[in-house]
Design an enzyme around this catalytic site. Structure first.
Site, PDB file in Angstrom:
ATOM      1  N   LYS A  80      34.171  26.149  22.902  1.00 42.80           N
ATOM      2  CA  LYS A  80      33.118  25.949  23.815  1.00 42.80           C
ATOM      3  C   LYS A  80      32.448  24.739  23.320  1.00 42.80           C
ATOM      4  O   LYS A  80      32.331  23.713  24.839  1.00 42.80           O
ATOM      5  CB  LYS A  80      32.712  27.517  24.093  1.00 42.80           C
ATOM      6  CG  LYS A  80      32.637  28.291  23.771  1.00 42.80           C
ATOM      7  CD  LYS A  80      31.838  29.865  24.618  1.00 42.80           C
ATOM      8  CE  LYS A  80      30.791  29.874  23.473  1.00 42.80           C
ATOM      9  NZ  LYS A  80      30.829  30.901  22.753  1.00 42.80           N
ATOM     10  N   ARG A 133      28.218  37.093  29.086  1.00 45.74           N
ATOM     11  CA  ARG A 133      29.111  38.211  27.614  1.00 45.74           C
ATOM     12  C   ARG A 133      29.112  39.317  28.225  1.00 45.74           C
ATOM     13  O   ARG A 133      29.431  40.105  27.551  1.00 45.74           O
ATOM     14  CB  ARG A 133      28.042  37.711  26.848  1.00 45.74           C
ATOM     15  CG  ARG A 133      27.608  36.685  26.117  1.00 45.74           C
ATOM     16  CD  ARG A 133      28.652  36.156  25.019  1.00 45.74           C
ATOM     17  NE  ARG A 133      28.014  35.370  23.685  1.00 45.74           N
ATOM     18  CZ  ARG A 133      27.411  33.891  23.570  1.00 45.74           C
ATOM     19  NH1 ARG A 133      26.787  33.422  24.339  1.00 45.74           N
ATOM     20  NH2 ARG A 133      26.936  34.101  21.975  1.00 45.74           N
ATOM     21  N   ARG A 190      30.269  25.201  10.111  1.00 39.32           N
ATOM     22  CA  ARG A 190      30.069  23.960  11.392  1.00 39.32           C
ATOM     23  C   ARG A 190      28.944  23.640  11.428  1.00 39.32           C
ATOM     24  O   ARG A 190      27.801  23.904  10.630  1.00 39.32           O
ATOM     25  CB  ARG A 190      29.654  24.793  12.530  1.00 39.32           C
ATOM     26  CG  ARG A 190      29.236  24.765  13.783  1.00 39.32           C
ATOM     27  CD  ARG A 190      29.436  25.003  14.777  1.00 39.32           C
ATOM     28  NE  ARG A 190      28.756  26.514  15.724  1.00 39.32           N
ATOM     29  CZ  ARG A 190      29.479  27.262  16.296  1.00 39.32           C
ATOM     30  NH1 ARG A 190      30.440  26.361  17.159  1.00 39.32           N
ATOM     31  NH2 ARG A 190      29.629  28.407  16.317  1.00 39.32           N
ATOM     32  N   ARG A 203      23.580  26.664  11.866  1.00 36.13           N
ATOM     33  CA  ARG A 203      22.737  27.313  12.170  1.00 36.13           C
ATOM     34  C   ARG A 203      22.608  28.895  11.296  1.00 36.13           C
ATOM     35  O   ARG A 203      23.406  28.916  10.728  1.00 36.13           O
ATOM     36  CB  ARG A 203      23.473  28.185  13.839  1.00 36.13           C
ATOM     37  CG  ARG A 203      23.534  27.182  14.539  1.00 36.13           C
ATOM     38  CD  ARG A 203      24.404  26.875  16.155  1.00 36.13           C
ATOM     39  NE  ARG A 203      24.945  28.437  16.338  1.00 36.13           N
ATOM     40  CZ  ARG A 203      25.342  28.724  17.027  1.00 36.13           C
ATOM     41  NH1 ARG A 203      25.979  27.773  18.223  1.00 36.13           N
ATOM     42  NH2 ARG A 203      26.069  30.025  17.510  1.00 36.13           N
ATOM     43  N   ARG A 216      28.980  39.304  15.259  1.00 31.95           N
ATOM     44  CA  ARG A 216      29.607  38.187  16.920  1.00 31.95           C
ATOM     45  C   ARG A 216      31.104  37.779  17.555  1.00 31.95           C
ATOM     46  O   ARG A 216      30.936  38.632  19.117  1.00 31.95           O
ATOM     47  CB  ARG A 216      29.050  36.361  16.681  1.00 31.95           C
ATOM     48  CG  ARG A 216      28.169  36.222  16.740  1.00 31.95           C
ATOM     49  CD  ARG A 216      27.632  35.266  15.677  1.00 31.95           C
ATOM     50  NE  ARG A 216      27.560  34.087  16.570  1.00 31.95           N
ATOM     51  CZ  ARG A 216      28.331  32.609  16.261  1.00 31.95           C
ATOM     52  NH1 ARG A 216      28.120  32.397  15.048  1.00 31.95           N
ATOM     53  NH2 ARG A 216      27.839  31.846  17.374  1.00 31.95           N
TER      54      ARG A 216
HETATM   55  P1  AMP Z   1      26.326  30.831  20.935  1.00 32.82           P
HETATM   56  O1  AMP Z   1      25.326  29.701  21.086  1.00 32.82           O
HETATM   57  O2  AMP Z   1      26.675  30.663  22.264  1.00 32.82           O
HETATM   58  O3  AMP Z   1      27.036  31.344  20.127  1.00 32.82           O
HETATM   59  O4  AMP Z   1      24.777  32.165  20.851  1.00 32.82           O
HETATM   60  C1  AMP Z   1      24.250  31.942  19.882  1.00 32.82           C
HETATM   61  C2  AMP Z   1      23.512  33.361  20.284  1.00 32.82           C
HETATM   62  O5  AMP Z   1      23.098  33.715  21.297  1.00 32.82           O
HETATM   63  C3  AMP Z   1      23.950  35.395  20.496  1.00 32.82           C
HETATM   64  O6  AMP Z   1      25.165  35.928  19.944  1.00 32.82           O
HETATM   65  C4  AMP Z   1      23.430  35.572  21.005  1.00 32.82           C
HETATM   66  O7  AMP Z   1      22.300  36.409  20.279  1.00 32.82           O
HETATM   67  C5  AMP Z   1      22.504  34.448  21.288  1.00 32.82           C
HETATM   68  N1  AMP Z   1      23.407  34.510  23.432  1.00 32.82           N
HETATM   69  C6  AMP Z   1      23.867  33.071  23.567  1.00 32.82           C
HETATM   70  N2  AMP Z   1      24.083  33.656  24.812  1.00 32.82           N
HETATM   71  C7  AMP Z   1      23.816  34.829  25.101  1.00 32.82           C
HETATM   72  C8  AMP Z   1      23.909  35.428  26.363  1.00 32.82           C
HETATM   73  N3  AMP Z   1      24.024  35.152  27.640  1.00 32.82           N
HETATM   74  N4  AMP Z   1      24.151  36.520  26.941  1.00 32.82           N
HETATM   75  C9  AMP Z   1      22.907  37.106  25.435  1.00 32.82           C
HETATM   76  N5  AMP Z   1      22.342  36.482  24.499  1.00 32.82           N
HETATM   77  C10 AMP Z   1      23.284  35.451  24.495  1.00 32.82           C
END
Ligand code: AMP
Length: 211
Positions: A14, A87, A126, A159, A170
């Site tokens: 993404k 999500r 990453r 990260r 995740r």
């Molecule tokens: P990402 O950067 O999209 O991989 O998100 C990393 C982490 O941020 C996730 O594992 C969640 O802990 C949190 N997160 C990101 N987007 C959301 C969302 N829409 N709802 C809840 N938690 C989120």
């Protein structure tokens, strides 16, 4: 251009595809993961968010949508792409309401399809730029100078949730929630599935142009 929402497993591409759409078509990229990571880590909220992110679980809807609403209010007149939100089906419903409330709409929902082994390799390799959000990978996309962002010179970071243990949490969370979300958007006639390994950029470009 169409307003886009991406649905993909963790490390599904993404972020990379979003960066390309920003560069090539001037999209405003809205990543809830980035919005959450950007909350000042010395505040109580910032600390709480980081703990949840490090565990691989989801941050509460109220926090996510408060940040998202502020961001969406700033982009009127531009095409936007949402990455990492929604999500859950509950978030999909909240998103529809929120967009209507501020006079925006979602035109296309793109599902990126990537097999598990490729995801794990992407996640554990990453390296991310905390400043300009560029994404590298120590296995297959290294920066020119080790550990330094090619675009802006910032030190790259791993990260805190890109390790195998958190990745599995995740991924499981994604699997549990993705099917009903995809059905939700299928029913709205907005869903398109795209191969997240081969020709991804080209196929997305074809889909996002207005008919
Ligand atoms: P990402 O950067 O999209 O991989 O998100 C990393 C982490 O941020 C996730 O594992 C969640 O802990 C949190 N997160 C990101 N987007 C959301 C969302 N829409 N709802 C809840 N938690 C989120």
């Amino acid at each position: 251009m169409k307003n886009i929402l991406f649905i993909a497993p963790p490390a599904g591409g993404k972020g990379t595809q979003s960066n390309l759409l920003v560069e090539n078509y001037g999209y405003v990229h809205i990543s809830t993961g980035d919005l959450l990571r950007d909350v000042d880590e010395t505040t109580l909220l910032g600390k709480k968010i980081r703990e949840i992110q490090a565990s691989g679980h989801l941050v509460d809807d109220e926090t996510v949508f408060e940040l998202l609403k502020e961001k969406l209010k700033t982009i009127k007149g531009h095409h936007f792409l949402l990455d990492g939100c929604v999500r859950t089906v509950k978030q999909a419903n909240i998103m529809e309401e929120l967009l209507t409330e501020i006079g925006l709409s979602l035109d296309i929902v793109i599902e990126l399809d990537v097999p598990y082994d490729a995801l794990l390799k992407r996640a554990t390799g990453r390296l991310s730029c905390p400043r300009c959000k560029a994404i590298y990978n120590k296995f297959f996309k290294q920066p020119f100078n080790e550990g330094i962002c090619d675009n802006c010179g910032e030190a790259l970071v791993l990260r805190n949730d890109d390790n195998e243990e958190t990745f599995k949490v995740r991924y499981d969370t994604y699997l549990k929630n993705a099917t009903p979300i995809l059905e939700f958007y299928e029913n709205l006639g907005k869903l398109v599935k795209i191969d997240g390994i081969n020709d991804t950029e080209k196929m997305i470009s074809e889909k996002i142009k207005n008919d």
